[in-house]
Design a protein around this motif. Structure first.
Motif, short mmCIF file in Angstrom:
data_model
loop_
_atom_site.label_atom_id
_atom_site.label_comp_id
_atom_site.label_asym_id
_atom_site.label_seq_id
_atom_site.Cartn_x
_atom_site.Cartn_y
_atom_site.Cartn_z
N VAL A 5 -56.02 40.96 -46.43
CA VAL A 5 -55.00 41.72 -45.71
C VAL A 5 -55.25 41.58 -44.22
CG1 VAL A 5 -54.07 44.03 -45.25
CG2 VAL A 5 -54.66 43.37 -47.59
N ASP A 6 -54.19 41.46 -43.43
CA ASP A 6 -54.31 41.24 -41.99
C ASP A 6 -54.21 42.56 -41.23
OD1 ASP A 6 -54.52 38.40 -42.05
OD2 ASP A 6 -52.37 38.30 -42.47
N THR A 7 -55.02 42.67 -40.18
CA THR A 7 -54.99 43.81 -39.28
C THR A 7 -55.44 43.32 -37.90
OG1 THR A 7 -55.76 46.08 -38.93
CG2 THR A 7 -57.35 44.54 -39.88
N ALA A 8 -55.86 44.22 -37.02
CA ALA A 8 -56.29 43.83 -35.68
C ALA A 8 -57.28 44.84 -35.15
CB ALA A 8 -55.09 43.71 -34.74
N VAL A 100 -48.42 41.36 -49.57
CA VAL A 100 -49.10 41.68 -48.32
C VAL A 100 -49.25 40.48 -47.41
CG1 VAL A 100 -50.35 43.62 -49.33
CG2 VAL A 100 -51.39 41.35 -49.33
N GLN A 101 -48.79 39.31 -47.85
CA GLN A 101 -48.86 38.14 -46.98
C GLN A 101 -47.86 38.28 -45.84
OE1 GLN A 101 -48.22 34.68 -49.40
NE2 GLN A 101 -50.27 34.70 -50.27
N GLY A 102 -48.32 38.01 -44.63
CA GLY A 102 -47.47 38.14 -43.46
C GLY A 102 -47.25 39.57 -43.03
N VAL A 103 -48.09 40.48 -43.51
CA VAL A 103 -47.99 41.90 -43.17
C VAL A 103 -49.23 42.31 -42.39
CG1 VAL A 103 -47.83 44.25 -44.05
CG2 VAL A 103 -46.56 42.41 -45.18
N CYS A 104 -49.03 42.99 -41.27
CA CYS A 104 -50.15 43.50 -40.47
C CYS A 104 -50.13 45.02 -40.55
CB CYS A 104 -50.00 43.04 -39.02
SG CYS A 104 -51.41 43.43 -37.96
N MET A 105 -51.28 45.62 -40.83
CA MET A 105 -51.31 47.07 -41.02
C MET A 105 -52.55 47.69 -40.41
SD MET A 105 -52.18 47.30 -45.12
CE MET A 105 -50.79 46.29 -45.63
#
Length: 508
Positions: A5-8, A100-105
């Motif tokens: 999962v992508d975040t920052a 959840v691909q291409g999703v930032c949370m």
């Protein structure tokens, strides 16, 4: 099973992409987290696992490993709770990995599975838009903040249950990207320039400072109105542009200072730290650098009241940012560059008792006066474009209570000067006259023949530094703009020189 999962993560006032990887495998049951984490992120293990159980999810005993990549970037805060929970739900099969691909949370979890707001959502949404993500998922309280850029669809949720419910909908049920719908409104200032009786010279200097973003020093007897004037300068500034609002809002988002109701900074910041502020609080920093007062004043005003009472180290920190409009904080854990383009306004008494040079009232010795004024170094003093004296108002005028122009009336004048500068510097990085590079002064500051003669005379007789010479020229440019004159004339130079030399009465 493996999931991602992508975040920052927050780095200074910006965000850097982080991938939350979760692996569930057979083996001795355990839960481990790696990836250069601070204690807050390590505690997410307990928060997330408890929140998932209390939401109703059941999991077989497995060996769980969570990695926050890249491992060379320090992760801190509670913003990783939601992506960690989503990665685990994908790994255990409760969520589809494709969803959840291409999703930032980002978001913090309470033990009952409810989501709590976190700081730094605005730069996260901007990062997601730049990197081409299709959706941004944040706590409902942060939704307005994430919607502000208007470049990417945003889904605000309140709990893990809502996360699962929206996962089955097309595009998570999020609408099209839209910029926040809140209105740009200006609050009526409680303090107005018309409250100030007399002090026409100081008010004129304040108008020039606001019109060209020139640094201003107010010096005079105690109780004469220095703080009153400085505190009313924000009221004569026009609204920030949308780009400036987003720039300032990004800083305040990273610092966790945005309000939930109106997450866009519409008024220019006005920071007035107490004179006991430490050098670290002024410049920003810490083991993991965070914005300081000079960065929080970006595109706004930094007001230092009782200037000599600040520590010498704190004041000297201002010198480089005043020239470069940024500050670089280097630590072993990180190196961050913070924006620092602010209008410095300062107020001070001329001596400890506040009455110098009136020897009928001043009880300070020459040595005490010299020591007090000596707390302000020459290089820092040289960085003030304007210095004006604020004297006591005669009783007769005080009793008449004659009110001058209101802040609204003055704002119209300042707005016209800003518009002239906006047109003049269109297509360049320059915003105000105070930022004209030395190499471009001849182009933007045409001076009449008499004006050049006066400027040359002032430079030779007053032993001005090159910086002081350039600041006089930039101030004269602003004075000419206030009169809508393209050419800088002798009277403009004369006023700029006068406002530049008032300090010499005290620093001989």
């Amino acid at each position: 099973m493996f999931s991602k999962v992508d975040t920052a993560a927050i780095c200074g006032v910006d965000c850097v992409p982080v991938e939350v990887e979760a692996d569930v495998s057979t083996g001795l049951p355990m839960f481990s987290m790696v990836g250069y984490l601070n204690s807050q992120v390590k505690e997410a293990q307990e928060r997330v696992w408890t929140a998932l159980r209390n939401t109703g999810y059941t999991f077989p005993a497995r060996r769980i490993t969570v990695n926050l990549s890249p491992a060379d970037i320090r992760k801190e805060g509670t913003r990783f709770d939601l992506p960690i929970a989503a990665a685990l739900l994908c790994a255990f099969g409760y969520l589809d990995q494709k969803a959840v691909q291409g999703v930032c949370m980002a978001g913090e979890l309470s033990l009952n599975g409810q989501l709590k707001p976190v700081k730094g959502i605005l730069p996260l949404a901007e990062l997601a838009a730049r990197r081409g993500y299709r959706l941004c998922i944040v706590p409902e309280e942060n939704r307005k903040e994430a919607e502000a850029p208007g470049h990417i669809p945003v889904l605000g949720i309140r709990s893990l249950k809502e996360l699962e419910e929206h996962a089955g909908l097309k595009d998570w049920g999020a609408g099209s990207p839209s910029r926040g719908t809140w209105e740009r409104s200006r609050k009526k200032a409680e303090q107005d320039f018309s409250d100030i009786i007399g002090q026409e010279a100081a008010k004129r200097a304040a108008v020039i400072a606001a019109s060209g973003f020139h640094n201003l020093l107010l010096i005079g007897t105690k109780g004469a109105g220095k703080t009153m004037i400085a505190s009313r300068i924000p009221g004569i500034f026009p609204e920030m542009t949308w780009e400036e609002s987003m720039e300032v809002s990004r800083i305040y988002s990273a610092a966790g200072l945005l309000s939930e109701e109106n997450p866009i900074m519409q008024e220019r910041p006005f920071r007035s730290p107490h004179h006991t502020v430490s050098p670290q609080s002024m410049a920003g920093g810490g083991r993991y650098p965070k914005p300081g007062e000079i960065t929080l004043a970006h595109r706004g005003i930094l007001f230092l009241d009782e200037l000599p009472e600040f520590s010498r180290r704190t004041l000297e920190i201002l010198r480089q940012p005043l020239e470069e409009h940024r500050i670089c904080i280097s630590r072993s854990a990180a190196v961050c560059v913070f924006p620092a383009d602010f209008l410095l306004t300062a107020a001070m008494n001329p001596c400890p008792c506040g009455y110098y040079p009136d020897r009928n009232r001043c009880s300070c010795s020459e040595q005490e006066v010299h020591k007090y004024l000596g707390k302000i170094s020459g290089p820092l003093l040289d960085r003030f474009d304007l210095c004006t004296e604020v004297q006591d108002v005669p009783l007769e005028r005080l009793l008449k209570k004659e009110r001058g122009k209101t802040s609204e009336e003055i704002r119209v004048t300042v707005s016209h000067a800003h518009e002239i500068q906006r047109r003049r510097y269109a297509g360049t990085s320059i915003r105000f006259n105070s930022a004209i590079p030395a190499r471009m002064l001849d182009h933007y500051c045409p001076v009449s023949e008499n004006g050049r003669k006066l400027l040359k005379k002032a430079y030779e007789k007053m032993n001005l530094s090159m910086r002081a010479y350039h600041k006089i020229l930039k101030t004269a440019r602003t004075i000419a703009d206030l009169e809508a004159k393209e050419e800088i004339r002798e009277e403009h130079i004369s006023e700029a020189v006068f406002l530049r030399t008032m300090d010499r009465k005290y620093w001989k």
